[in-house]
Design an enzyme around this catalytic site. Sequence first.
Site, mmCIF file in Angstrom:
data_model
loop_
_atom_site.group_PDB
_atom_site.id
_atom_site.type_symbol
_atom_site.label_atom_id
_atom_site.label_comp_id
_atom_site.label_asym_id
_atom_site.label_seq_id
_atom_site.Cartn_x
_atom_site.Cartn_y
_atom_site.Cartn_z
ATOM 1 C CD GLN A 84 38.701 38.003 3.672
ATOM 2 O OE1 GLN A 84 39.375 37.253 3.862
ATOM 3 N NE2 GLN A 84 38.506 38.709 2.570
ATOM 4 C CB ILE A 85 43.603 42.902 5.763
ATOM 5 C CG1 ILE A 85 42.346 43.688 6.593
ATOM 6 C CG2 ILE A 85 44.320 44.360 5.118
ATOM 7 C CD1 ILE A 85 42.892 44.124 7.849
ATOM 8 C CG HIS A 86 48.361 40.444 3.932
ATOM 9 N ND1 HIS A 86 47.743 40.837 5.959
ATOM 10 C CD2 HIS A 86 49.566 40.314 4.420
ATOM 11 C CE1 HIS A 86 49.156 41.056 6.603
ATOM 12 N NE2 HIS A 86 49.639 40.707 5.233
ATOM 13 N N GLY A 87 45.073 39.549 1.483
ATOM 14 C CA GLY A 87 44.295 39.051 0.781
ATOM 15 C C GLY A 87 44.948 37.835 0.147
ATOM 16 N N GLY A 88 45.445 37.535 -1.640
ATOM 17 C CA GLY A 88 46.117 36.379 -1.424
ATOM 18 C C GLY A 88 47.521 36.253 -1.411
ATOM 19 C CD GLU A 111 50.012 26.468 29.845
ATOM 20 O OE1 GLU A 111 49.099 27.135 30.225
ATOM 21 O OE2 GLU A 111 50.493 26.254 29.212
ATOM 22 C CD GLU A 115 34.501 25.334 24.750
ATOM 23 O OE1 GLU A 115 36.513 25.519 24.612
ATOM 24 O OE2 GLU A 115 34.375 26.480 23.244
#
Lengths: 128, 258
Positions: A84-88, A111, A115
Amino acid sequence: MLAGAFELARDYSKIRKSFGTEICNHQAIAFKLADMHLEIEAARYLVYKSAWDKDNGNNYDTSSAMAKLKASKVAMEVSVEAVQIHGGNGFVKEYHVERMMRDAKITQIYEGTSEIQKIVISRSLLKD
Amino acid sequence: MDFNLSEEHLMIREAARDFAKQELLPGVVERDNKQEFPKEQVRKMGQLGFMGMMVDPKYGGGGMDTLSYAIVVEELSKIDASSSVIVSVNNSLVCYGIEQYGNETQKQKYLTKLATGEALGAFCLSEPEAGSDATSQKTTAIDKGDHYILNGTKNWITNGGSADYYLVIAQTDKEKGHRGINAFIVEKTWDGFEIGPKEDKLGIRGSDTHTLNFNDVKVPKENRIGEDGFGFKFAMKTLSGGRIGIAAQALGIAGRSI
């Protein structure tokens, strides 16, 4: 230097500009980095503690389950935020973070799924 | 209580970091794209002692502690989580399992090669209908006196196509439930052992994940690990240590934060 999703995102945020400044100067990004750092540190203590348990002859069934559950969740969340921080650019392979996001998912599965780790942890809490 | 890493831990971290930068970073995107197993990189990690880090030096291992191992897996994972899972499986499942629970003959024959990286190991528990639910093993090993006959299918096996030795969990007596399960060391070259096609995966695409088929594979009795019925406990105990490796891998993917 390439070194995991957090570092890539932090370094990128110091270079990439928007609205006339490096994006790390936007609180929306800086707070993400703070959260990511906090979660990684928390996970690291659980992982190292479990290794320490094993090295010191303690039972590590539960501590290793907690370490895996937490670290794999953090890997997933941090790598998603790094994209997200890197955008495109985050969606482009040469920036590495999309691979880390894909790689992170398996750590919640193999492994012993997350759950199963919760079964291990909860059983240790409830046995007399 | 000391939160500082020792001098030794810092040194091993530096060594792993240098290796990852110099040997794993080049081509990491391409290996991911092409699903290419890092064969040369694994060979070099063997030379560096990363394939049997915690194994006693008398079996060719590094004699290091678990924390050193976690630190190395973490460092490698910051750059290439496909390579680090190969390391994790070989160290904390295969080498650990044989060193902790195998007999001296098994250690001399298999562990010495696995710990030095001369041979690669795989851990075969998951099945089409028994993943984390380890008691539901459908793979069977029938006792024939001096050997067992192994039949069944194992899924999602890391190092599935590249390993030389496979730890296989199988049911030997259905009536006995989890006490009717055993673990065996199986060699790749044995008759009836068939490696299925490589899985096309979302991530860790450089590692090779396969389905394995066992069709009347003859396994000598001396290749059973531990007493009869020890297999379930073996799997659970070994996986506890495996979790530390995977947790360290996850930590590395998330990235450095010191």
